[in-house]
Design a protein around this motif. Structure first.
Motif, mmCIF file in Angstrom:
data_model
loop_
_atom_site.group_PDB
_atom_site.id
_atom_site.type_symbol
_atom_site.label_atom_id
_atom_site.label_comp_id
_atom_site.label_asym_id
_atom_site.label_seq_id
_atom_site.Cartn_x
_atom_site.Cartn_y
_atom_site.Cartn_z
ATOM 1 N N LEU A 30 0.722 -1.219 0.024
ATOM 2 C CA LEU A 30 0.055 -0.008 0.092
ATOM 3 C C LEU A 30 0.569 1.245 -0.002
ATOM 4 N N SER A 31 0.611 2.343 -0.818
ATOM 5 C CA SER A 31 1.192 3.647 -0.688
ATOM 6 C C SER A 31 0.081 4.487 -0.126
ATOM 7 N N LEU A 32 0.750 5.031 1.085
ATOM 8 C CA LEU A 32 -0.197 5.697 1.954
ATOM 9 C C LEU A 32 0.184 7.324 2.291
ATOM 10 N N TRP A 33 0.379 8.034 1.157
ATOM 11 C CA TRP A 33 0.594 9.434 1.007
ATOM 12 C C TRP A 33 -0.504 10.180 1.238
ATOM 13 N N SER A 34 -1.670 9.850 1.045
ATOM 14 C CA SER A 34 -2.952 10.689 0.972
ATOM 15 C C SER A 34 -3.407 10.634 2.478
ATOM 16 N N ASP A 35 -3.947 12.115 2.668
ATOM 17 C CA ASP A 35 -4.583 12.379 4.032
ATOM 18 C C ASP A 35 -5.560 11.189 4.276
ATOM 19 N N PRO A 36 -5.663 10.545 5.417
ATOM 20 C CA PRO A 36 -6.460 9.514 5.828
ATOM 21 C C PRO A 36 -7.998 10.054 5.696
ATOM 22 N N ASP A 37 -8.060 11.584 6.090
ATOM 23 C CA ASP A 37 -9.460 12.353 6.333
ATOM 24 C C ASP A 37 -10.067 12.572 4.740
ATOM 25 N N ALA A 38 -9.273 12.313 3.817
ATOM 26 C CA ALA A 38 -9.883 12.511 2.472
ATOM 27 C C ALA A 38 -10.167 11.368 1.926
ATOM 28 N N LEU A 39 -10.012 10.122 2.466
ATOM 29 C CA LEU A 39 -10.314 8.679 1.983
ATOM 30 C C LEU A 39 -12.050 8.599 1.828
ATOM 31 N N THR A 40 -12.390 8.072 0.643
ATOM 32 C CA THR A 40 -13.904 8.099 0.634
ATOM 33 C C THR A 40 -13.924 6.717 1.352
ATOM 34 N N PRO A 41 -15.539 6.464 1.754
ATOM 35 C CA PRO A 41 -15.770 5.357 2.448
ATOM 36 C C PRO A 41 -15.170 3.920 1.663
ATOM 37 N N ASP A 42 -15.407 4.105 0.576
ATOM 38 C CA ASP A 42 -15.071 2.910 -0.508
ATOM 39 C C ASP A 42 -13.486 2.499 -0.112
ATOM 40 N N GLN A 43 -12.834 3.652 -0.149
ATOM 41 C CA GLN A 43 -11.117 3.389 0.079
ATOM 42 C C GLN A 43 -10.889 2.748 1.241
ATOM 43 N N THR A 44 -11.654 3.613 2.382
ATOM 44 C CA THR A 44 -11.387 3.004 3.895
ATOM 45 C C THR A 44 -11.656 1.614 3.972
ATOM 46 N N ALA A 45 -12.857 1.326 3.302
ATOM 47 C CA ALA A 45 -13.255 -0.385 3.409
ATOM 48 C C ALA A 45 -12.324 -1.228 2.550
ATOM 49 N N GLN A 46 -11.678 -0.633 1.504
ATOM 50 C CA GLN A 46 -10.439 -1.402 0.871
ATOM 51 C C GLN A 46 -9.485 -1.372 1.623
ATOM 52 N N PHE A 47 -9.036 -0.458 2.394
ATOM 53 C CA PHE A 47 -7.958 -0.510 3.165
ATOM 54 C C PHE A 47 -7.982 -1.570 4.385
ATOM 55 N N ARG A 48 -9.074 -1.628 4.906
ATOM 56 C CA ARG A 48 -9.340 -2.790 5.945
ATOM 57 C C ARG A 48 -9.496 -3.720 5.358
ATOM 58 N N THR A 49 -9.967 -4.197 4.301
ATOM 59 C CA THR A 49 -10.098 -5.482 3.397
ATOM 60 C C THR A 49 -8.639 -6.067 3.248
ATOM 61 N N ASN A 50 -7.947 -5.130 2.675
ATOM 62 C CA ASN A 50 -6.430 -5.488 2.639
ATOM 63 C C ASN A 50 -5.515 -5.844 3.982
ATOM 64 N N MET A 51 -6.210 -5.247 4.759
ATOM 65 C CA MET A 51 -5.426 -5.518 6.316
ATOM 66 C C MET A 51 -6.047 -6.924 6.799
ATOM 67 N N GLU A 52 -7.130 -6.872 6.662
ATOM 68 C CA GLU A 52 -7.572 -8.359 7.201
ATOM 69 C C GLU A 52 -7.038 -9.532 6.370
ATOM 70 N N LYS A 53 -6.812 -9.703 5.262
ATOM 71 C CA LYS A 53 -6.365 -10.516 4.336
ATOM 72 C C LYS A 53 -4.691 -10.813 4.978
#
Length: 236
Positions: A30-53
Motif C-alpha cells: 500500500l502507498s499511503l501518502w494521502s490524508d486519511p481524512d480524505a479517503l472515501t468510504p469505499d477506499q477506507t473499506a478497501q484498506f481494511r479488507t487489505n489489512m484483514e487479508k
C-alpha cells in the motif's frame, strides 16, 4: 510497506525460509501518502479488507501474542503517520481496548545513514503521534545513503505503485511485463537466492551477532537457525 523495501523483504524471505521464522515476513503493498481524512468510504473499506487479508484487524491485534511490526523506507514518516491514523480510527470504531492494542504495534523506519549527534533529526522524535505508543515501539535502522536512494528512488520494481486512487482498480492485479519489471524480477530472484544460500544466511547471522540485542535469547536462537544447513530442497 509499499515497494521500497522489496529487496529487504526478498533477502529476509530467502534467509528465513529454512528457519522457524519462515512465515514472519509479509508484504503490505500500500502507498499511503494521502490524508486519511480524505479517503472515501469505499477506499477506507478497501484498506481494511487489505489489512484483514494479512490478519491485521483491531480484534486480532488485541489478542495476538507478538506485536506486528511495520517496516518502510522513511524520509519524513508521513506513510507511518497515515497508517497509524487509519488503524487508530478503525480500533476506535470497533471499540477495541486501545491500552491493549498500543502494546501490539511496532514501526521500524529504514533511514539514510548520517552522522550521529544529539542534534540529528530523527523521524520518530518528530512524529506527533509517537507519544500514543510505548517509546520502544518506534525505531530506525540506517542504510548507506546510496543504498537507501537506490531502493527508494531508482530501483526497478516487480509491481506497480499502489496509491490510494488505485486501491479500487482491479487492473493493477495484472503483473507488469515491461522490460523494467522483467529486470526487477531477475534482481528479486537473485536476492532471494542469495538469502537462501549459506553465504547469505551466514552474512546475516554475522550482522546480527554484532548487535547489542544478541543478549536476547530469541535472537540467539534465530542465529543458530540461520547457521544451520537447510533441509534438502529448502533452497530450491
Amino acid at each position: 510497506m509499499g515497494r521500497s523495501p522489496d529487496s529487504v523483504f526478498d533477502l529476509l524471505s530467502g534467509a528465513l525460509s529454512a528457519t522457524s521464522w519462515k512465515d514472519r515476513c509479509r508484504r503490505l503493498p500500500l502507498s499511503l501518502w494521502s490524508d486519511p481524512d480524505a479517503l472515501t468510504p469505499d477506499q477506507t473499506a478497501q484498506f481494511r479488507t487489505n489489512m484483514e487479508k494479512l490478519g491485521i484487524t483491531p480484534a486480532a491485534l488485541a489478542t495476538r501474542q507478538r506485536p506486528v511490526t511495520f517496516v518502510d523506507l522513511v524520509y519524513r514518516g508521513q506513510t507511518f503517520e497515515n497508517l497509524f491514523r487509519l488503524l487508530r480510527a478503525w480500533i476506535n470504531e470497533e471499540a477495541i481496548s486501545w491500552p491493549v492494542v498500543r502494546t501490539k504495534l511496532r514501526f521500524v523506519g529504514i533511514t539514510e545513514r548520517t552522522k550521529t549527534s544529539p542534534n540529528t533529526w530523527r523521524w520518530y522524535q518528530a512524529a506527533t503521534w509517537a507519544p500514543q505508543l510505548p517509546r520502544a515501539a518506534l525505531t530506525s535502522v540506517s542504510l548507506d545513503r546510496w543504498v537507501w536512494s537506490y531502493l527508494g528512488n531508482s530501483q526497478p520494481k516487480t509491481s506497480q505503485s499502489f496509491p490510494v486512487a488505485a486501491w479500487l482498480d482491479e487492473d493493477l492485479a495484472t503483473p507488469a511485463r515491461d522490460p523494467q519489471a522483467v529486470a526487477a524480477l531477475a534482481e528479486a530472484v537473485a536476492v532471494v537466492a542469495y538469502g537462501r544460500s549459506s553465504e547469505g544466511r551466514n552474512a546475516l547471522a554475522d550482522a546480527i551477532t554484532s548487535e547489542p540485542t544478541m543478549r536476547e535469547s530469541w535472537l540467539r536462537t534465530l542465529v543458530i537457525d540461520l547457521r544451520r544447513q537447510p533441509h534438502s530442497g529448502a533452497a530450491r
